[in-house]
Design a protein around this motif. Structure first.
Motif, PDB file in Angstrom:
ATOM      1  N   ARG A  33     -29.465  11.536 -27.201  1.00 38.78           N
ATOM      2  CA  ARG A  33     -29.879  10.760 -28.683  1.00 38.78           C
ATOM      3  C   ARG A  33     -31.198  10.177 -28.255  1.00 38.78           C
ATOM      4  N   LEU A  34     -32.012  10.763 -27.477  1.00 36.55           N
ATOM      5  CA  LEU A  34     -33.447  10.109 -27.417  1.00 36.55           C
ATOM      6  C   LEU A  34     -34.443  11.005 -28.448  1.00 36.55           C
ATOM      7  N   TRP A  35     -34.791  10.493 -29.435  1.00 35.25           N
ATOM      8  CA  TRP A  35     -35.465  11.177 -30.619  1.00 35.25           C
ATOM      9  C   TRP A  35     -37.000  11.261 -30.381  1.00 35.25           C
ATOM     10  N   GLU A  36     -37.674  11.738 -31.291  1.00 32.59           N
ATOM     11  CA  GLU A  36     -39.144  11.525 -31.128  1.00 32.59           C
ATOM     12  C   GLU A  36     -39.626  12.400 -30.019  1.00 32.59           C
ATOM     13  N   THR A  37     -38.936  13.477 -29.519  1.00 33.04           N
ATOM     14  CA  THR A  37     -39.355  14.091 -28.358  1.00 33.04           C
ATOM     15  C   THR A  37     -41.075  14.560 -28.122  1.00 33.04           C
ATOM     16  N   GLU A  38     -41.631  15.050 -29.125  1.00 23.63           N
ATOM     17  CA  GLU A  38     -43.069  15.451 -29.241  1.00 23.63           C
ATOM     18  C   GLU A  38     -43.701  14.324 -28.907  1.00 23.63           C
ATOM     19  N   ARG A  39     -43.474  12.976 -29.547  1.00 25.66           N
ATOM     20  CA  ARG A  39     -44.262  11.887 -29.312  1.00 25.66           C
ATOM     21  C   ARG A  39     -44.119  11.409 -27.798  1.00 25.66           C
ATOM     22  N   ILE A  40     -42.976  11.393 -27.265  1.00 28.66           N
ATOM     23  CA  ILE A  40     -42.738  10.960 -25.968  1.00 28.66           C
ATOM     24  C   ILE A  40     -43.173  11.796 -25.231  1.00 28.66           C
ATOM     25  N   PHE A  41     -43.228  13.075 -25.247  1.00 30.50           N
ATOM     26  CA  PHE A  41     -43.901  14.147 -24.217  1.00 30.50           C
ATOM     27  C   PHE A  41     -45.229  13.934 -24.092  1.00 30.50           C
ATOM     28  N   SER A  42     -45.933  13.596 -25.327  1.00 27.62           N
ATOM     29  CA  SER A  42     -47.359  13.254 -25.000  1.00 27.62           C
ATOM     30  C   SER A  42     -47.726  11.884 -24.558  1.00 27.62           C
ATOM     31  N   SER A  43     -46.687  10.996 -24.615  1.00 28.10           N
ATOM     32  CA  SER A  43     -47.218   9.755 -24.181  1.00 28.10           C
ATOM     33  C   SER A  43     -47.293   9.554 -22.587  1.00 28.10           C
ATOM     34  N   TYR A  44     -47.955   8.462 -22.361  1.00 24.76           N
ATOM     35  CA  TYR A  44     -48.369   8.061 -21.046  1.00 24.76           C
ATOM     36  C   TYR A  44     -47.322   7.068 -20.641  1.00 24.76           C
ATOM     37  N   SER A 104     -41.920   1.201 -23.600  1.00 23.28           N
ATOM     38  CA  SER A 104     -41.349   0.143 -23.211  1.00 23.28           C
ATOM     39  C   SER A 104     -40.636   0.404 -21.814  1.00 23.28           C
ATOM     40  N   GLY A 105     -40.329  -0.402 -21.051  1.00 30.51           N
ATOM     41  CA  GLY A 105     -39.777  -0.443 -19.774  1.00 30.51           C
ATOM     42  C   GLY A 105     -38.148   0.270 -20.088  1.00 30.51           C
ATOM     43  N   GLY A 106     -37.784  -0.213 -21.209  1.00 28.37           N
ATOM     44  CA  GLY A 106     -36.302   0.192 -21.632  1.00 28.37           C
ATOM     45  C   GLY A 106     -36.379   1.804 -21.677  1.00 28.37           C
ATOM     46  N   MET A 107     -37.454   2.213 -22.637  1.00 28.00           N
ATOM     47  CA  MET A 107     -37.566   3.515 -22.899  1.00 28.00           C
ATOM     48  C   MET A 107     -37.857   4.300 -21.644  1.00 28.00           C
ATOM     49  N   CYS A 108     -38.664   3.947 -20.793  1.00 28.75           N
ATOM     50  CA  CYS A 108     -39.105   4.602 -19.432  1.00 28.75           C
ATOM     51  C   CYS A 108     -37.567   4.724 -18.525  1.00 28.75           C
ATOM     52  N   GLN A 109     -36.847   3.577 -18.660  1.00 31.93           N
ATOM     53  CA  GLN A 109     -35.791   3.867 -17.933  1.00 31.93           C
ATOM     54  C   GLN A 109     -34.826   4.989 -18.469  1.00 31.93           C
ATOM     55  N   ARG A 110     -34.718   5.063 -20.017  1.00 32.31           N
ATOM     56  CA  ARG A 110     -34.019   6.158 -20.343  1.00 32.31           C
ATOM     57  C   ARG A 110     -34.469   7.523 -19.963  1.00 32.31           C
ATOM     58  N   ILE A 111     -36.065   7.520 -20.296  1.00 34.00           N
ATOM     59  CA  ILE A 111     -36.561   8.740 -19.715  1.00 34.00           C
ATOM     60  C   ILE A 111     -36.188   9.343 -18.298  1.00 34.00           C
ATOM     61  N   ALA A 112     -36.170   8.115 -17.497  1.00 39.55           N
ATOM     62  CA  ALA A 112     -35.921   8.503 -16.165  1.00 39.55           C
ATOM     63  C   ALA A 112     -34.534   8.991 -16.117  1.00 39.55           C
ATOM     64  N   ILE A 113     -33.478   8.650 -16.884  1.00 42.94           N
ATOM     65  CA  ILE A 113     -32.142   9.172 -16.857  1.00 42.94           C
ATOM     66  C   ILE A 113     -32.414  10.609 -17.209  1.00 42.94           C
ATOM     67  N   ALA A 114     -32.958  10.681 -18.485  1.00 40.03           N
ATOM     68  CA  ALA A 114     -33.023  12.331 -18.897  1.00 40.03           C
ATOM     69  C   ALA A 114     -33.754  13.225 -17.820  1.00 40.03           C
ATOM     70  N   ALA A 115     -34.694  12.494 -17.304  1.00 39.80           N
ATOM     71  CA  ALA A 115     -35.610  13.445 -16.399  1.00 39.80           C
ATOM     72  C   ALA A 115     -34.701  13.664 -15.184  1.00 39.80           C
TER      73      ALA A 115
END
Ligand SMILES: Nc1ncnc2c1ncn2[C@@H]1O[C@H](COP(=O)(O)OP(=O)(O)O)[C@@H](O)[C@H]1O
Ligand SMILES: [Mg+2]
Length: 310
Positions: A133-144, A149-160
């Motif tokens: 349930r992490l949406w806006e994948t296109e935007r996230i993939f092209s982000s640095y 946010s720190g919370g979003m980076c942590q959630r992405i690290a879990i997905a990765a």
């Protein structure tokens, strides 16, 4: 799944993890909890031999019945990030600032599979993110990383971490750098991963609230050893060890009452005097506690305590 037996880990001559034993079963979240400096990170990192300064001075770490401490460097490298994934306190800092998040997902797979194709990796990443349930994948993939946010980076690290379908996730204080809202999201996500992928997790935290909300089992650590281990509900509602009782009492309450701290100082790792490490701070310590190692007592089927008087 993971069975740590009598593990000792040293930095030079100083033994920081002392005869630690604990188990993580398939699909189970186990939290290691204890005060800062008690050896939690050292114990966790030793599962993947992540600290070059640390040496295993005794015991075994069985992962799927193989002893990790006996594996060759190459075999450990294979385990890292594929069968066992690691999540750190501040994922933002461990992400390459010059690469996009899309690239991060690709790299995570490519490390273990040289033939991996970027498109396929991103498709899989999208699938995982949607499932989590992490949406806006296109935007996230092209982000640095710095754009999130720190919370979003942590959630992405879990997905990765899920890209290589790990059997076990190790996480060191995964919520400690976050504000309460982001903490709650990360906790929810870790539980969601466990429920949907049946992934086992060993998570280190100093926060009793995280233990209560997240784990199936809790290992209370003091002075490099386990003081108490068991079903989280049981540990919180029926703590046996004086240290566990003190840790629970030290949790801040909503009524603004300042909780009682634990008197005294944590033990020095430089001495190997024997006896119970908690004895100098324990209200019920007797002479024997300073001399003999605490005995293991079975409180109930899923609950053990190392104390001579529990
Ligand atoms: N790389 C290292 N070299 C030497 N000593 C270390 C190293 N990392 C940690 N220590 C020491 O080991 C002890 C336990 O540290 P650590 O495992 O980080 O505890 P925790 O994660 O519970 O806060 C501390 O006394 C710390 O100073
Ligand atoms: Mg730590």
């Amino acid at each position: 799944m993971l069975d740590i037996k009598n593990l000792s880990v040293s930095y030079g001559k100083t033994r920081v993890v002392r005869n630690l034993s604990l188990k993580v079963n398939t699909g189970e979240i186990v939290c290691i909890v204890g005060e800062s400096g008690c050896g939690k990170s050292t114990a966790l990192k030793s599962v993947l031999m992540l600290d070059k300064n640390a040496s295993i001075s005794g015991g075994e770490i069985l992962f799927d019945n193989k002893d990790i401490t006996k594996l060759k460097t190459e075999e450990i490298r294979h385990l890292r990030g594929s069968e066992i994934a690691m999540i750190f306190q501040n994922s933002y800092l461990s992400m390459n600032p010059t690469k996009t998040i899309g690239h991060l997902f690709y790299e995570t797979v490519k490390v273990h599979n040289k033939k991996a194709k970027k498109n396929q990796c991103l498709e899989k990443a999208e699938e995982i993110m949607k499932k989590l349930r992490l949406w806006e994948t296109e935007r996230i993939f092209s982000s640095y990383p710095f754009e999130l946010s720190g919370g979003m980076c942590q959630r992405i690290a879990i997905a990765a971490a899920m890209m290589n379908d790990p059997k076990l996730i190790l996480a060191d204080e995964p919520t400690s750098a976050l504000d309460v809202t982001a903490q709650a999201e990360v906790i929810r996500l870790l539980k969601y991963v466990k429920d949907n992928y049946n992934t086992s997790m060993l998570i280190v935290t100093h926060n009793m609230g995280v233990v209560a909300n997240l784990s199936d089992k809790a290992a209370v650590m003091y002075g490099g050893s386990i003081a108490e281990f068991g079903d989280t509900w049981d540990i919180i509602n029926n703590p046996a060890h004086p240290y566990t009782k003190a840790l629970i009492k030290a949790v801040p309450e909503m009524n603004g009452k300042v909780p009682e701290g634990i008197e005294g100082l944590p033990p020095e790792f430089s001495d190997e005097k024997g006896g119970c490490p908690f004895a100098p701070r324990c209200y019920s310590a007797k002479d024997i506690c300073y001399k003999n190692s605490p005995e293991k007592h079975v409180v109930s089927k899923e609950h053990i305590v190392y104390c001579n008087f529990c």
